[in-house]
Design a protein around this motif. Structure first.
Motif, PDB file in Angstrom:
ATOM      1  N   LEU A 148      10.438   7.237 -11.296  1.00  0.00           N
ATOM      2  CA  LEU A 148       9.708   6.899 -10.071  1.00  0.00           C
ATOM      3  C   LEU A 148       8.503   7.807  -9.845  1.00  0.00           C
ATOM      4  O   LEU A 148       7.637   7.486  -9.036  1.00  0.00           O
ATOM      5  N   GLY A 149       8.432   8.911 -10.545  1.00  0.00           N
ATOM      6  CA  GLY A 149       7.362   9.883 -10.347  1.00  0.00           C
ATOM      7  C   GLY A 149       5.957   9.348 -10.554  1.00  0.00           C
ATOM      8  O   GLY A 149       4.999   9.889 -10.015  1.00  0.00           O
ATOM      9  N   ARG A 150       5.805   8.292 -11.300  1.00  0.00           N
ATOM     10  CA  ARG A 150       4.467   7.757 -11.584  1.00  0.00           C
ATOM     11  C   ARG A 150       3.912   6.903 -10.444  1.00  0.00           C
ATOM     12  O   ARG A 150       2.744   6.545 -10.458  1.00  0.00           O
ATOM     13  N   HIS A 151       4.731   6.560  -9.474  1.00  0.00           N
ATOM     14  CA  HIS A 151       4.287   5.716  -8.358  1.00  0.00           C
ATOM     15  C   HIS A 151       3.686   6.604  -7.263  1.00  0.00           C
ATOM     16  O   HIS A 151       4.401   7.259  -6.514  1.00  0.00           O
ATOM     17  N   ARG A 152       2.369   6.587  -7.160  1.00  0.00           N
ATOM     18  CA  ARG A 152       1.663   7.468  -6.223  1.00  0.00           C
ATOM     19  C   ARG A 152       1.783   7.010  -4.773  1.00  0.00           C
ATOM     20  O   ARG A 152       1.440   7.754  -3.871  1.00  0.00           O
ATOM     21  N   ARG A 184       0.834  -1.207   0.000  1.00  0.00           N
ATOM     22  CA  ARG A 184       0.000   0.000   0.000  1.00  0.00           C
ATOM     23  C   ARG A 184       0.869   1.258   0.000  1.00  0.00           C
ATOM     24  O   ARG A 184       0.563   2.238  -0.659  1.00  0.00           O
ATOM     25  N   GLN A 185       1.977   1.228   0.768  1.00  0.00           N
ATOM     26  CA  GLN A 185       2.887   2.367   0.841  1.00  0.00           C
ATOM     27  C   GLN A 185       4.316   1.846   0.757  1.00  0.00           C
ATOM     28  O   GLN A 185       4.655   0.851   1.406  1.00  0.00           O
ATOM     29  N   VAL A 186       5.152   2.511  -0.031  1.00  0.00           N
ATOM     30  CA  VAL A 186       6.556   2.134  -0.187  1.00  0.00           C
ATOM     31  C   VAL A 186       7.412   3.342   0.167  1.00  0.00           C
ATOM     32  O   VAL A 186       7.120   4.462  -0.248  1.00  0.00           O
ATOM     33  N   VAL A 187       8.473   3.083   0.945  1.00  0.00           N
ATOM     34  CA  VAL A 187       9.409   4.134   1.330  1.00  0.00           C
ATOM     35  C   VAL A 187      10.810   3.653   0.984  1.00  0.00           C
ATOM     36  O   VAL A 187      11.180   2.525   1.308  1.00  0.00           O
ATOM     37  N   VAL A 188      11.574   4.516   0.321  1.00  0.00           N
ATOM     38  CA  VAL A 188      12.988   4.249   0.081  1.00  0.00           C
ATOM     39  C   VAL A 188      13.767   5.286   0.865  1.00  0.00           C
ATOM     40  O   VAL A 188      13.541   6.487   0.709  1.00  0.00           O
ATOM     41  N   ILE A 189      14.651   4.807   1.732  1.00  0.00           N
ATOM     42  CA  ILE A 189      15.508   5.715   2.497  1.00  0.00           C
ATOM     43  C   ILE A 189      16.895   5.619   1.877  1.00  0.00           C
ATOM     44  O   ILE A 189      17.601   4.625   2.020  1.00  0.00           O
ATOM     45  N   ALA A 238       4.664  10.412  -1.109  1.00  0.00           N
ATOM     46  CA  ALA A 238       3.506   9.654  -1.581  1.00  0.00           C
ATOM     47  C   ALA A 238       2.283  10.550  -1.645  1.00  0.00           C
ATOM     48  O   ALA A 238       2.090  11.426  -0.814  1.00  0.00           O
ATOM     49  N   ALA A 239       1.442  10.286  -2.638  1.00  0.00           N
ATOM     50  CA  ALA A 239       0.219  11.065  -2.815  1.00  0.00           C
ATOM     51  C   ALA A 239      -0.750  10.814  -1.684  1.00  0.00           C
ATOM     52  O   ALA A 239      -1.497  11.681  -1.275  1.00  0.00           O
ATOM     53  N   GLU A 240      -0.727   9.580  -1.149  1.00  0.00           N
ATOM     54  CA  GLU A 240      -1.612   9.273  -0.040  1.00  0.00           C
ATOM     55  C   GLU A 240      -0.779   8.787   1.131  1.00  0.00           C
ATOM     56  O   GLU A 240       0.139   8.011   0.966  1.00  0.00           O
ATOM     57  N   ALA A 241      -1.057   9.289   2.289  1.00  0.00           N
ATOM     58  CA  ALA A 241      -0.342   8.851   3.490  1.00  0.00           C
ATOM     59  C   ALA A 241      -1.119   7.730   4.128  1.00  0.00           C
ATOM     60  O   ALA A 241      -2.319   7.857   4.370  1.00  0.00           O
ATOM     61  N   VAL A 242      -0.452   6.625   4.377  1.00  0.00           N
ATOM     62  CA  VAL A 242      -1.083   5.470   5.034  1.00  0.00           C
ATOM     63  C   VAL A 242      -0.456   5.342   6.405  1.00  0.00           C
ATOM     64  O   VAL A 242       0.731   5.279   6.547  1.00  0.00           O
ATOM     65  N   SER A 243      -1.295   5.337   7.419  1.00  0.00           N
ATOM     66  CA  SER A 243      -0.728   5.222   8.774  1.00  0.00           C
ATOM     67  C   SER A 243      -0.986   3.849   9.350  1.00  0.00           C
ATOM     68  O   SER A 243      -1.724   3.072   8.859  1.00  0.00           O
TER      69      SER A 243
END
Length: 185
Positions: free
Chosen positions: A123-127, A100-105, A180-185
């Motif tokens: 990578l810009g197309r990945h919301r 649902r949410q991906v983070v690259v550090i 990300a366009a949507e924040a998932v908590s």
């Protein structure tokens, strides 16, 4: 003869004012023989930033199908996938399709900049993707905290982290390359 992983025990006390999350985690980190101290500490930073009772370390470096960290729903759906370093675009695309949410550090100074210049536009197309950079000098300061047994406190406020032990403190100010366009908590 194969080399064994080095085990680190961490007591991480987190006070995250941004998410109103306050907890102490007893963590066991296994450092693969091919993993650097820098990568290990960035994984620990990632845990602090996204701490949750269900967040766990993946096999990461030794298994390409798992991230450095992830959080799964009780239904086994992947809610959060966290990679550290400079994963290739194919890996990120697959992760964005699975989670649902991906983070690259991202970390590594010039290497990190070269990686971003190469894959950033694709990578810009990945919301559902967020990319954070950790400055090289900050990672070096984090490595100074590294011990086989660590007791660390982490204060998070306004997106900034303060990681402390009894002797020193490290200020961490991640730079958002992409959010990300949507924040998932």
């Amino acid at each position: 003869m194969a080399l064994n992983s080095t085990i680190y025990k961490v007591e991480l006390q987190i006070s995250d004012m941004d998410r109103h999350y306050y907890a102490t985690h007893a963590l066991t980190l296994a450092r693969h023989p091919s993993e650097t101290e820098e990568r290990l500490m960035v994984r620990l930073l990632a845990f602090a930033l996204y701490a949750d009772e269900r967040l766990e370390f993946g096999k990461g470096i030794s298994d390409e199908d798992e991230p450095a960290l992830w959080r799964k729903a009780y239904t086994e759906e992947i809610e959060l996938w966290i990679d550290v370093g400079q994963p290739d675009e194919t890996r990120i695309r697959k992760a964005c399709g699975r989670a649902r949410q991906v983070v690259v550090i991202n970390y590594g100074g010039n290497t990190a900049e070269i990686w971003w210049n190469k894959v950033g536009s694709a990578l810009g197309r990945h919301r559902n993707l967020t990319v954070l950079d950790i400055p090289t000098d900050t990672v070096a300061e984090m490595v100074e905290l590294l011990q086989r047994g660590m007791r660390l406190q982490c204060l998070i406020q306004d997106g900034q982290l303060q990681v402390m032990n009894d002797a020193q403190a490290v200020a961490v100010d991640p730079v958002k390359r992409m959010s990300a366009a949507e924040a998932v908590s």
